[in-house]
Design a protein around this motif. Structure first.
Motif, PDB file in Angstrom:
ATOM      1  N   ALA A 169       0.834  -1.205   0.000  1.00 14.46           N
ATOM      2  CA  ALA A 169       0.000   0.000   0.000  1.00 14.46           C
ATOM      3  C   ALA A 169       0.863   1.246   0.000  1.00 14.46           C
ATOM      4  O   ALA A 169       0.574   2.220  -0.707  1.00 14.46           O
ATOM      5  CB  ALA A 169      -0.924  -0.010   1.216  1.00 14.46           C
ATOM      6  N   GLY A 170       1.941   1.236   0.793  1.00 17.49           N
ATOM      7  CA  GLY A 170       2.827   2.386   0.826  1.00 17.49           C
ATOM      8  C   GLY A 170       3.620   2.558  -0.452  1.00 17.49           C
ATOM      9  O   GLY A 170       3.759   3.664  -0.975  1.00 17.49           O
ATOM     10  N   ARG A 171       4.145   1.457  -0.972  1.00 18.31           N
ATOM     11  CA  ARG A 171       5.013   1.553  -2.145  1.00 18.31           C
ATOM     12  C   ARG A 171       4.250   2.016  -3.381  1.00 18.31           C
ATOM     13  O   ARG A 171       4.749   2.832  -4.164  1.00 18.31           O
ATOM     14  CB  ARG A 171       5.655   0.187  -2.421  1.00 18.31           C
ATOM     15  N   PHE A 172       3.045   1.479  -3.586  1.00 15.23           N
ATOM     16  CA  PHE A 172       2.321   1.757  -4.819  1.00 15.23           C
ATOM     17  C   PHE A 172       1.200   2.778  -4.640  1.00 15.23           C
ATOM     18  O   PHE A 172       0.446   3.034  -5.581  1.00 15.23           O
ATOM     19  CB  PHE A 172       1.740   0.461  -5.395  1.00 15.23           C
ATOM     20  N   GLY A 173       1.072   3.345  -3.436  1.00 12.70           N
ATOM     21  CA  GLY A 173       0.032   4.337  -3.208  1.00 12.70           C
ATOM     22  C   GLY A 173      -1.361   3.755  -3.321  1.00 12.70           C
ATOM     23  O   GLY A 173      -2.270   4.392  -3.881  1.00 12.70           O
ATOM     24  N   LEU A 174      -1.568   2.560  -2.779  1.00 14.13           N
ATOM     25  CA  LEU A 174      -2.845   1.877  -2.886  1.00 14.13           C
ATOM     26  C   LEU A 174      -3.675   2.059  -1.618  1.00 14.13           C
ATOM     27  O   LEU A 174      -3.133   2.191  -0.522  1.00 14.13           O
ATOM     28  CB  LEU A 174      -2.629   0.375  -3.112  1.00 14.13           C
TER      29      LEU A 174
END
Length: 366
Positions: A169-174
């Protein structure tokens, strides 16, 4: 978000063609497919095939038995690049830490055992075909992270997936889908069952990524993972936690251990923390101020739980021992003593930390 068409490297197509010409269905799977759809640099390309390890080793002249017991063979391309090729698998039994698997006949069985829909994608590099039985492409486009199947069941198969959800979620802005988020929060106490090495690896991945780690770390705190795994950090008050995240984001990602030092920058401030060691019984640091002393002792306890190397533990605690800021008098004896105590080997890292703190909190820096 707009998604791109994956393009596999020539060596991946060669591996696929070799297996398919021998009658074994083969697909590329995993993070490389997801990253290619997002137009991000793809890491290692992994393949899944109907061939068994024994059959793979007959087909390819150069192989490495990197995980035969799990059905994985390393296939070396002509340029020396190694690709992991794994026989289609399906779960037989799980206990929350690891799974018992068996070989499967179909790629769909293999994708069904994946954690999240965005990772349950397969790309056929010869036919340019995307196999997406769980809607992972649509979730990527909509910026949503959800589990394959029932979220509670998927986390119970391997509780590390909770931490992976926070990292993705943090890495891909999900945005984590509501059922997935609720199941993660309900199951967070089970994280204590995971091995120290797996917990450490997830934290290092968050801190080593080029994307700001604050998003994933904020989710750690919101779902309760911080309190379970890192009570020293969970005890930091909200203001100090926000400052911590700002500083961590500003430390370069190429040294995750400097980022860990930034992450632990405030842990000496609470007077007491659940599970605190006997602070007065720890030798050394007699001249350190009480906050720095508590920070070093708590950091040592936390890093020891994670089973980091002695060198990594020494580096992080050495930076913390110097306090958050150098003495105010630029040419006075206190500054000279501080420089001598810091040591030439740690001074460069401390300077990076100080600059990040100065940028994040300019009113607090000398």
């Amino acid at each position: 978000m707009t998604l791109k068409r994956p393009v596999a490297p020539p060596a991946v197509r060669w591996v696929t063609r070799t297996l398919e010409d021998a009658g074994f269905e083969t697909w590329t799977v995993g993070g490389a497919v997801r990253d290619a759809l997002l137009d991000l640099p793809s890491g290692d390309w992994d393949l899944a095939t109907r061939a068994t390890p024994k059959q793979m080793r007959r087909l390819f002249r150069r192989t490495v038995p990197i995980g035969i017991e799990h059905g994985t063979v390393g296939v070396l391309a002509r340029d020396g690049t190694m690709f992991e090729v794994t026989t289609f698998r399906k779960d037989v039994e799980t206990d929350g830490r690891h799974a018992v698997v068996s070989y499967a006949d179909h790629i769909e069985d293999d994708l069904a055992r994946r954690d999240f829909t965005i990772n349950a994608l397969a790309w056929h590099p010869l036919r340019s075909e995307l196999l997406d039985p769980f809607g992972g492409r649509s979730d990527l486009a909509a910026g949503i992270l959800r589990t394959v199947g029932i979220a509670r069941d998927r986390f119970a198969e391997d509780y590390l997936r909770i931490l992976r959800a926070l990292r993705f979620a943090g890495r891909f802005g999900l945005t984590i889908e509501s059922e997935t988020w609720a199941a993660a929060c309900e199951s967070v106490s089970q994280l204590a069952r995971l091995s120290s090495e797996r917990i450490r690896e997830e934290l290092v991945k968050v801190l080593a990524a080029p994307e700001p780690p604050s998003t994933a770390l904020r989710l750690y705190r919101e779902c309760g993972a911080l309190a379970v795994l890192y009570p020293e950090l969970a005890a930091v008050d909200d203001t100090a936690w926000r400052e911590t995240l700002d500083v961590v984001d500003l430390v370069p990602h190429d040294d995750p251990w400097l980022r860990i030092a930034a992450l632990l920058g405030h842990i000496g401030e609470p007077e007491s923390v659940p599970g605190d060691p006997d602070l007065d019984s720890v030798a050394g640091l007699k001249a350190a101020d009480p906050v720095a002393r508590r920070a070093v002792i708590r950091a040592a306890a936390l890093l020891s739980r994670l089973k980091v190397s002695n060198a990594q533990l020494g580096a992080v605690t050495g930076w913390l021992a110097q306090g958050r800021l150098p003495p105010m008098d630029p040419d006075g004896p206190a500054r000279r003593r501080w420089l001598a105590a810091a040591g030439a080997d740690r001074l460069g890292g401390y300077t990076v930390l100080w600059r990040a703190r100065h940028r994040a909190l300019p009113d607090q820096a000398p």
